[in-house]
Design a protein around this motif. Structure first.
Motif, PDB file in Angstrom:
ATOM      1  N   UNK A 252       9.393  -3.311  -6.913  1.00 22.70           N
ATOM      2  CA  UNK A 252       8.031  -4.104  -7.778  1.00 22.70           C
ATOM      3  C   UNK A 252       6.809  -3.882  -7.006  1.00 22.70           C
ATOM      4  N   UNK A 253       6.781  -3.324  -5.696  1.00 26.30           N
ATOM      5  CA  UNK A 253       5.645  -2.654  -5.199  1.00 26.30           C
ATOM      6  C   UNK A 253       5.377  -1.421  -6.086  1.00 26.30           C
ATOM      7  N   UNK A 254       6.264  -0.395  -6.466  1.00 29.80           N
ATOM      8  CA  UNK A 254       6.215   0.878  -7.096  1.00 29.80           C
ATOM      9  C   UNK A 254       5.857   0.457  -8.564  1.00 29.80           C
ATOM     10  N   UNK A 255       5.954  -0.779  -9.175  1.00 30.84           N
ATOM     11  CA  UNK A 255       5.390  -1.153 -10.351  1.00 30.84           C
ATOM     12  C   UNK A 255       3.825  -1.443 -10.384  1.00 30.84           C
ATOM     13  N   UNK A 256       3.370  -2.211  -9.436  1.00 32.82           N
ATOM     14  CA  UNK A 256       2.084  -2.531  -9.243  1.00 32.82           C
ATOM     15  C   UNK A 256       1.307  -1.513  -8.686  1.00 32.82           C
ATOM     16  N   UNK A 257       1.767  -1.034  -7.469  1.00 31.84           N
ATOM     17  CA  UNK A 257       1.021   0.179  -6.623  1.00 31.84           C
ATOM     18  C   UNK A 257       0.573   1.432  -7.220  1.00 31.84           C
ATOM     19  N   UNK A 258       1.281   2.037  -8.198  1.00 35.93           N
ATOM     20  CA  UNK A 258       0.720   3.098  -8.992  1.00 35.93           C
ATOM     21  C   UNK A 258      -0.290   2.574 -10.108  1.00 35.93           C
ATOM     22  N   UNK A 259      -0.229   1.241 -10.626  1.00 37.29           N
ATOM     23  CA  UNK A 259      -1.040   1.079 -11.769  1.00 37.29           C
ATOM     24  C   UNK A 259      -2.203   0.579 -10.969  1.00 37.29           C
ATOM     25  N   UNK A 260      -2.044   0.135  -9.882  1.00 35.28           N
ATOM     26  CA  UNK A 260      -3.503  -0.531  -9.138  1.00 35.28           C
ATOM     27  C   UNK A 260      -4.297   0.596  -8.781  1.00 35.28           C
TER      28      UNK A 260
ATOM     29  N   UNK B  82       0.925  -1.276  -0.020  1.00 36.99           N
ATOM     30  CA  UNK B  82      -0.167   0.015  -0.052  1.00 36.99           C
ATOM     31  C   UNK B  82       0.603   1.416  -0.094  1.00 36.99           C
ATOM     32  N   UNK B  83       2.162   1.161   0.508  1.00 34.74           N
ATOM     33  CA  UNK B  83       2.919   2.577   0.693  1.00 34.74           C
ATOM     34  C   UNK B  83       2.953   2.873  -0.788  1.00 34.74           C
TER      35      UNK B  83
ATOM     36  N   UNK C 221      -4.696  14.609   6.977  1.00 33.47           N
ATOM     37  CA  UNK C 221      -3.302  13.949   6.425  1.00 33.47           C
ATOM     38  C   UNK C 221      -1.999  13.839   7.295  1.00 33.47           C
ATOM     39  N   UNK C 222      -2.180  14.698   8.390  1.00 32.19           N
ATOM     40  CA  UNK C 222      -1.249  14.554   9.381  1.00 32.19           C
ATOM     41  C   UNK C 222      -0.952  13.131   9.936  1.00 32.19           C
ATOM     42  N   UNK C 223      -2.141  12.704  10.606  1.00 36.29           N
ATOM     43  CA  UNK C 223      -1.983  11.284  11.290  1.00 36.29           C
ATOM     44  C   UNK C 223      -1.853  10.232  10.215  1.00 36.29           C
ATOM     45  N   UNK C 224      -2.196  10.379   8.866  1.00 40.47           N
ATOM     46  CA  UNK C 224      -2.257   9.241   7.680  1.00 40.47           C
ATOM     47  C   UNK C 224      -0.850   9.128   7.384  1.00 40.47           C
ATOM     48  N   UNK C 225      -0.085  10.130   7.377  1.00 39.92           N
ATOM     49  CA  UNK C 225       1.398  10.128   7.218  1.00 39.92           C
ATOM     50  C   UNK C 225       2.222   9.489   8.336  1.00 39.92           C
ATOM     51  N   UNK C 226       1.769  10.261   9.463  1.00 41.53           N
ATOM     52  CA  UNK C 226       2.467   9.917  10.814  1.00 41.53           C
ATOM     53  C   UNK C 226       2.567   8.314  11.047  1.00 41.53           C
ATOM     54  N   UNK C 227       1.262   7.605  10.608  1.00 39.96           N
ATOM     55  CA  UNK C 227       1.198   6.154  10.958  1.00 39.96           C
ATOM     56  C   UNK C 227       1.534   5.283   9.941  1.00 39.96           C
ATOM     57  N   UNK C 228       2.139   5.715   8.782  1.00 38.80           N
ATOM     58  CA  UNK C 228       2.398   4.808   7.766  1.00 38.80           C
ATOM     59  C   UNK C 228       3.264   3.775   8.247  1.00 38.80           C
TER      60      UNK C 228
ATOM     61  N   UNK D   3      -5.958   1.595   2.452  1.00 40.93           N
ATOM     62  CA  UNK D   3      -6.224   1.610   3.962  1.00 40.93           C
ATOM     63  C   UNK D   3      -6.436   0.036   4.116  1.00 40.93           C
ATOM     64  N   UNK D   4      -7.157  -0.515   3.430  1.00 43.88           N
ATOM     65  CA  UNK D   4      -7.678  -1.843   3.716  1.00 43.88           C
ATOM     66  C   UNK D   4      -6.282  -2.674   3.647  1.00 43.88           C
ATOM     67  N   UNK D   5      -5.572  -2.726   2.560  1.00 49.49           N
ATOM     68  CA  UNK D   5      -4.343  -3.419   2.477  1.00 49.49           C
ATOM     69  C   UNK D   5      -3.475  -3.086   3.482  1.00 49.49           C
ATOM     70  N   UNK D   6      -3.268  -2.015   3.961  1.00 51.85           N
ATOM     71  CA  UNK D   6      -2.487  -1.578   5.095  1.00 51.85           C
ATOM     72  C   UNK D   6      -2.759  -2.282   6.259  1.00 51.85           C
ATOM     73  N   UNK D   7      -4.104  -2.401   6.646  1.00 53.15           N
ATOM     74  CA  UNK D   7      -4.432  -3.248   7.821  1.00 53.15           C
ATOM     75  C   UNK D   7      -4.208  -4.428   7.943  1.00 53.15           C
ATOM     76  N   UNK D   8      -4.696  -5.247   6.711  1.00 53.87           N
ATOM     77  CA  UNK D   8      -4.697  -6.614   6.623  1.00 53.87           C
ATOM     78  C   UNK D   8      -3.078  -7.146   6.712  1.00 53.87           C
ATOM     79  N   UNK D   9      -2.261  -6.448   5.504  1.00 48.88           N
ATOM     80  CA  UNK D   9      -0.932  -6.957   5.489  1.00 48.88           C
ATOM     81  C   UNK D   9       0.070  -6.425   6.797  1.00 48.88           C
ATOM     82  N   UNK D  10      -0.425  -5.172   7.380  1.00 53.08           N
ATOM     83  CA  UNK D  10       0.368  -4.901   8.452  1.00 53.08           C
ATOM     84  C   UNK D  10       0.120  -5.789   9.733  1.00 53.08           C
ATOM     85  N   UNK D  11      -0.862  -6.302  10.051  1.00 57.17           N
ATOM     86  CA  UNK D  11      -1.235  -7.088  10.958  1.00 57.17           C
ATOM     87  C   UNK D  11      -0.703  -8.453  10.920  1.00 57.17           C
ATOM     88  N   UNK D  12      -0.351  -8.938   9.487  1.00 57.72           N
ATOM     89  CA  UNK D  12      -0.069 -10.184   9.297  1.00 57.72           C
ATOM     90  C   UNK D  12       1.552 -10.129   9.288  1.00 57.72           C
ATOM     91  N   UNK D  13       2.126  -9.001   9.071  1.00 51.76           N
ATOM     92  CA  UNK D  13       3.578  -9.039   9.283  1.00 51.76           C
ATOM     93  C   UNK D  13       3.803  -8.722  10.573  1.00 51.76           C
TER      94      UNK D  13
END
Length: 420
Positions: A158-166, A33-34, A117-124, A184-194
């Protein structure tokens, strides 16, 4: 002893490292998601306001916030464990991203978007630095470290190939808000899995000597030089995102934005693969200077390109020049920074890219609004040129001193403690 090595350890050997896949796959999912965040904000806010300047400013606030808070997040991860930082971070990021989306769709004033936008960026979530720190633990003192740095750069790209395209496909074909909602959804799922992969996270050190190491990343002169060089790299990412979006819209083909940015990211990824496969005999300090010089030279030609093919070709070349600089910079951290402060050091570099990207997004958006289409491409030229001048003037600070390495290897003074 180095002369007895006949072949450079390759990706196959790296991926056979015990336990590597337990954090590689979740790490890839969590960092995807980044690459979607900035472009999703730009496309959503531009759609609701009609201004690239406003869109760039909103994205810039997110980037600046991330740059300021990322090193603090890395320091907390070094002190308390990655999982303790990651779980609350992804929860806050998801809630903030949804809030920002709702405000944009309701045509809230620009200041309200900035507040969200402040907490959105701070919590990446700083998943990339966390993965690099796990490699550092697994491969400490191994010649595979440079290969791991190259592999991580390839993964990032690789994420920057697919991320902007998606993100572009979702925002243009589904709904302008779909990109940020998906991020937002991918951040939640992927972050908890990691975060669930507790066995591979670096151990936490609790004694007083370790506390000194934890606070030392920014005190290393070489880290400060690398921060400036990574700011220049961020100016390329930010300038390209806004300027490519403006160019493709001006020719009536907004869907090409993701394709052109994907070509740029693909060049980065391909050169990263090659860079990691080469048995380098040139010192990393010299490689960084040469590679960065090539980046500044190629980036200086972007503003003169006025066709899709020209931008695709130059974008590919720019991407091919970025990966060696990123890989070499991250590799130098392993030798410059004590082990107990490397997550923080990695987040300083990641934050520098975000800060450079934020400044570039703002500047490029203003240039696109006020001047000709493509004026935003002047930002990568200026950013990389200034960073190159700084690198040339201060390159001696990238040399590793024996005393620094002695401190970095002083594991006998630390007591490792497993943290859930």
């Amino acid at each position: 002893m180095a002369s007895t090595v006949t072949a450079r350890p390759g990706y196959g050997q790296l991926l056979r490292t015990r336990g590597a896949w337990t954090f590689l796959l979740p790490g890839f999912a969590a960092r995807q998601p980044f690459a979607m965040l900035t472009i999703s904000i730009v496309l959503l806010v531009q759609h609701t306001t009609g201004s690239y300047g406003a869109a760039g400013a909103a994205a810039a606030v997110t980037g600046v916030s991330m740059a300021l808070f990322a090193p603090y997040s890395g320091r907390l991860a070094d002190r308390h464990g990655q999982r303790a930082v990651l779980i609350p971070g992804v929860l806050v990021h998801t809630a903030s991203g949804l809030t920002l989306t709702a405000l944009a769709l309701s045509h809230a004033p620009l200041w309200a978007l900035f507040v969200a936008a402040v907490p959105t960026g701070a919590s990446v979530p700083q998943v990339g630095p966390m993965v690099r720190a796990r490699w550092g633990v697994k491969l400490q003192g191994s010649p595979l470290m440079t290969t791991a740095a190259a592999f991580e750069s390839v993964t990032d790209e690789l994420t920057f190939v697919f991320g902007p395209l998606l993100a572009t496909a979702l925002c243009t074909a589904v709904d302008p808000a779909a990109g940020l909602l998906t991020e937002s959804a991918l951040t939640l799922l992927g972050g908890l899995l990691f975060a669930a992969q507790k066995s591979t996270q670096p151990l936490v050190t609790l004694d007083r000597h370790a506390r000194v190491e934890h606070g030392s990343a920014l005190r290393v002169p070489g880290v400060r030089v690398l921060i400036v060089t990574f700011l220049g790299i961020g100016s390329v990412f930010g300038g390209m995102q806004v300027s490519l979006a403006a160019f493709t819209e001006s020719i009536g083909e907004p869907g090409l934005n993701g394709v052109l940015y994907g070509v740029f990211a693909a060049g980065n990824m391909l050169s990263g693969i090659v860079c990691g496969a080469i048995a380098w005999k040139v010192a990393p300090q010299r490689r960084l200077v040469v590679g960065y010089g090539a980046l500044a030279l190629v980036a200086s030609g972007l503003w003169a390109a006025h066709s899709v093919l020209a931008l695709a070709g130059l974008g590919l070349l720019v991407g091919m020049c970025i990966a060696p600089a990123l890989i070499t910079g991250y590799t130098l951290v392993e030798s410059l920074v004590p082990a107990g402060a490397r997550t923080e050091a990695f987040t300083w570099l990641t934050g520098a890219v975000a800060l450079g990207q934020a400044a570039a997004v703002t500047a490029a958006g203003q240039l696109e609004d006020r001047f000709w289409t493509g004026a935003g491409f002047l930002v990568p030229m200026v950013g990389t040129s200034l960073a190159l001048a700084t690198l040339l003037a201060l390159r001696s600070r990238l040399t590793t001193r024996p005393r620094t390495r002695t401190v970095a290897r002083g594991v006998g003074h630390r007591v490792p403690v497993a943290v859930d």
